[in-house]
Write an enzyme that holds these catalytic residues in place. Structure first.
Site, PDB file in Angstrom:
ATOM      1  N   SER A 198       2.822  -1.785  10.444  1.00 59.50           N
ATOM      2  CA  SER A 198       4.273  -1.859  10.668  1.00 59.50           C
ATOM      3  C   SER A 198       4.871  -3.225  10.383  1.00 59.50           C
ATOM      4  O   SER A 198       5.794  -3.658  11.070  1.00 59.50           O
ATOM      5  CB  SER A 198       4.628  -1.410  12.091  1.00 59.50           C
ATOM      6  N   HIS A 222      -9.879   1.464   4.529  1.00 59.12           N
ATOM      7  CA  HIS A 222      -8.636   1.674   5.275  1.00 59.12           C
ATOM      8  C   HIS A 222      -8.885   2.689   6.398  1.00 59.12           C
ATOM      9  O   HIS A 222      -9.661   3.636   6.230  1.00 59.12           O
ATOM     10  CB  HIS A 222      -7.540   2.178   4.322  1.00 59.12           C
ATOM     11  N   GLY A 270       2.562  -0.933   4.391  1.00 61.81           N
ATOM     12  CA  GLY A 270       2.616   0.475   4.015  1.00 61.81           C
ATOM     13  C   GLY A 270       4.058   0.930   3.854  1.00 61.81           C
ATOM     14  O   GLY A 270       4.684   0.748   2.801  1.00 61.81           O
ATOM     15  N   ASN A 288       0.863  -1.177   0.000  1.00 59.88           N
ATOM     16  CA  ASN A 288       0.000   0.000   0.000  1.00 59.88           C
ATOM     17  C   ASN A 288       0.904   1.233   0.000  1.00 59.88           C
ATOM     18  O   ASN A 288       1.439   1.607   1.037  1.00 59.88           O
ATOM     19  CB  ASN A 288      -0.892  -0.046   1.261  1.00 59.88           C
ATOM     20  N   TRP A 289       1.076   1.809  -1.177  1.00 62.52           N
ATOM     21  CA  TRP A 289       2.008   2.945  -1.287  1.00 62.52           C
ATOM     22  C   TRP A 289       1.404   4.234  -0.736  1.00 62.52           C
ATOM     23  O   TRP A 289       2.064   5.256  -0.665  1.00 62.52           O
ATOM     24  CB  TRP A 289       2.442   3.129  -2.744  1.00 62.52           C
ATOM     25  N   LYS A 290       0.136   4.216  -0.428  1.00 61.62           N
ATOM     26  CA  LYS A 290      -0.562   5.408   0.094  1.00 61.62           C
ATOM     27  C   LYS A 290      -0.300   6.598  -0.839  1.00 61.62           C
ATOM     28  O   LYS A 290      -0.181   6.410  -2.045  1.00 61.62           O
ATOM     29  CB  LYS A 290      -0.147   5.673   1.537  1.00 61.62           C
ATOM     30  N   GLU A 319      -6.006  -4.535  10.617  1.00 61.90           N
ATOM     31  CA  GLU A 319      -5.060  -3.437  10.792  1.00 61.90           C
ATOM     32  C   GLU A 319      -5.367  -2.706  12.087  1.00 61.90           C
ATOM     33  O   GLU A 319      -6.161  -1.751  12.090  1.00 61.90           O
ATOM     34  CB  GLU A 319      -5.168  -2.467   9.616  1.00 61.90           C
TER      35      GLU A 319
HETATM   36  P1  PGA Z   1       2.342   0.531   7.682  1.00 64.04           P
HETATM   37  O1  PGA Z   1       0.915   0.738   6.994  1.00 64.04           O
HETATM   38  O2  PGA Z   1       2.914  -0.745   7.172  1.00 64.04           O
HETATM   39  O3  PGA Z   1       3.147   1.740   7.281  1.00 64.04           O
HETATM   40  O4  PGA Z   1       2.088   0.480   9.176  1.00 64.04           O
HETATM   41  C1  PGA Z   1       0.038  -0.330   6.794  1.00 64.04           C
HETATM   42  C2  PGA Z   1      -1.259   0.180   6.238  1.00 64.04           C
HETATM   43  O5  PGA Z   1      -1.725   1.240   6.682  1.00 64.04           O
HETATM   44  O6  PGA Z   1      -1.836  -0.446   5.334  1.00 64.04           O
END
Ligand code: PGA
Length: 258
Positions: free
Chosen positions: A219, A97, A240, A11-13, A169
């Site tokens: 994380s 999300h 992420g 998930n590159w956001k 999540e």
């Molecule tokens: P993160 O994000 O791996 O940076 O904690 C995960 C997500 O929000 O999908």
């Protein structure tokens, strides 16, 4: 015994303009070309979807979007429809999300419409659920997960569940860009997954629950991926921050392969 191919989704956001996204996809393609036991998905921002999709054609990496509107078309300024995602080769879409819920006030009812729409357009939703820190401290985790699942999966059939992935999540474990952010322990994650699977067996049935892929997000990184992914009922990861770097994401894929 519950056994299925693990799903590792990036998930590159809101990161990576087109050139950067394409070169990350190019690098990743080489790094994971031998992955067979894990299904790999990349979810770039909308602007880079088409270019990344082209780069990943004939690779073993699938394309996913980070969100969508539930309508096929219409007067919805600034939004993107499932038909548009389909037209450029998207197979997956992340829905619900916690950042959409928190910053854009998406609620379970809206997310339910999106899940139904994704399924009817033959897109595979990755439905995110999870408790925030306050809810966890008040011991409301189970209640929150059950409410989100119940609401977001209204009218989804057992048959359709074959195409649904649930992402657990815990909101307090999501890095928000801080690489040193604390993940849930693998035991916490395993417990969350068990709660979800158990509730799926109540709203659907045991078999459907056993066959639904439940992945962990929050994380996940090369250092903890093996531990998390070896836990019972953890069928993959939604990654992420650690997915922004092709090498570290590829290491997570490798951890899922073993
Ligand atoms: P993160 O994000 O791996 O940076 O904690 C995960 C997500 O929000 O999908």
């Amino acid at each position: 015994m519950h056994q299925m191919k693990k799903l590792i989704a990036a998930n590159w956001k809101m990161n990576k303009a087109v050139p950067e996204a394409v070169s990350a996809a190019e690098e990743l393609k080489k790094l994971v070309k031998n992955a067979k036991n894990a299904e790999v998905v990349v979810c770039p921002p909308f602007t880079a979807l088409e270019a990344v999709g082209k780069e990943l054609k004939k690779s073993n990496i699938k394309l996913g979007a980070q969100n969508m509107h539930f309508e096929g078309s219409g007067a919805y300024t600034g939004d993107i429809s499932p038909l548009m995602l389909k037209s450029i080769g998207c197979e997956y879409v992340i829905l619900g999300h916690s950042e959409r819920r928190e910053f854009f006030k998406e609620d379970d009812m809206l997310i339910n419409k999106k899940v139904a729409s994704a399924l009817s357009h033959k897109l595979k939703p990755i439905l995110c659920v999870g408790e925030n820190l306050e809810e966890r401290n008040r011991h409301w985790t189970q209640e929150v997960l059950e409410k989100q699942l119940n609401n977001c999966l209204q009218n989804v059939t057992k048959k359709q569940m074959k195409n649904v992935t649930i992402a657990y999540e815990p909101v307090w474990a999501i890095s928000r860009g801080d690489p040193n952010h604390k993940a849930a322990t693998s035991k916490d994650a395993e417990e969350g997954h068990a709660l979800i699977r158990n509730f799926l067996s109540i709203i659907f049935d045991r078999k459907t629950a056993e066959n639904t892929r439940i992945i962990y997000g929050g994380s996940m990184k090369p250092e903890n991926a093996k531990d998390l992914l070896s836990r019972k009922g953890i069928d993959g990861g939604l990654v992420g921050n650690a997915s922004l770097n092709a090498k570290s994401f590829a290491e997570i894929v490798k951890a899922a392969e073993n």
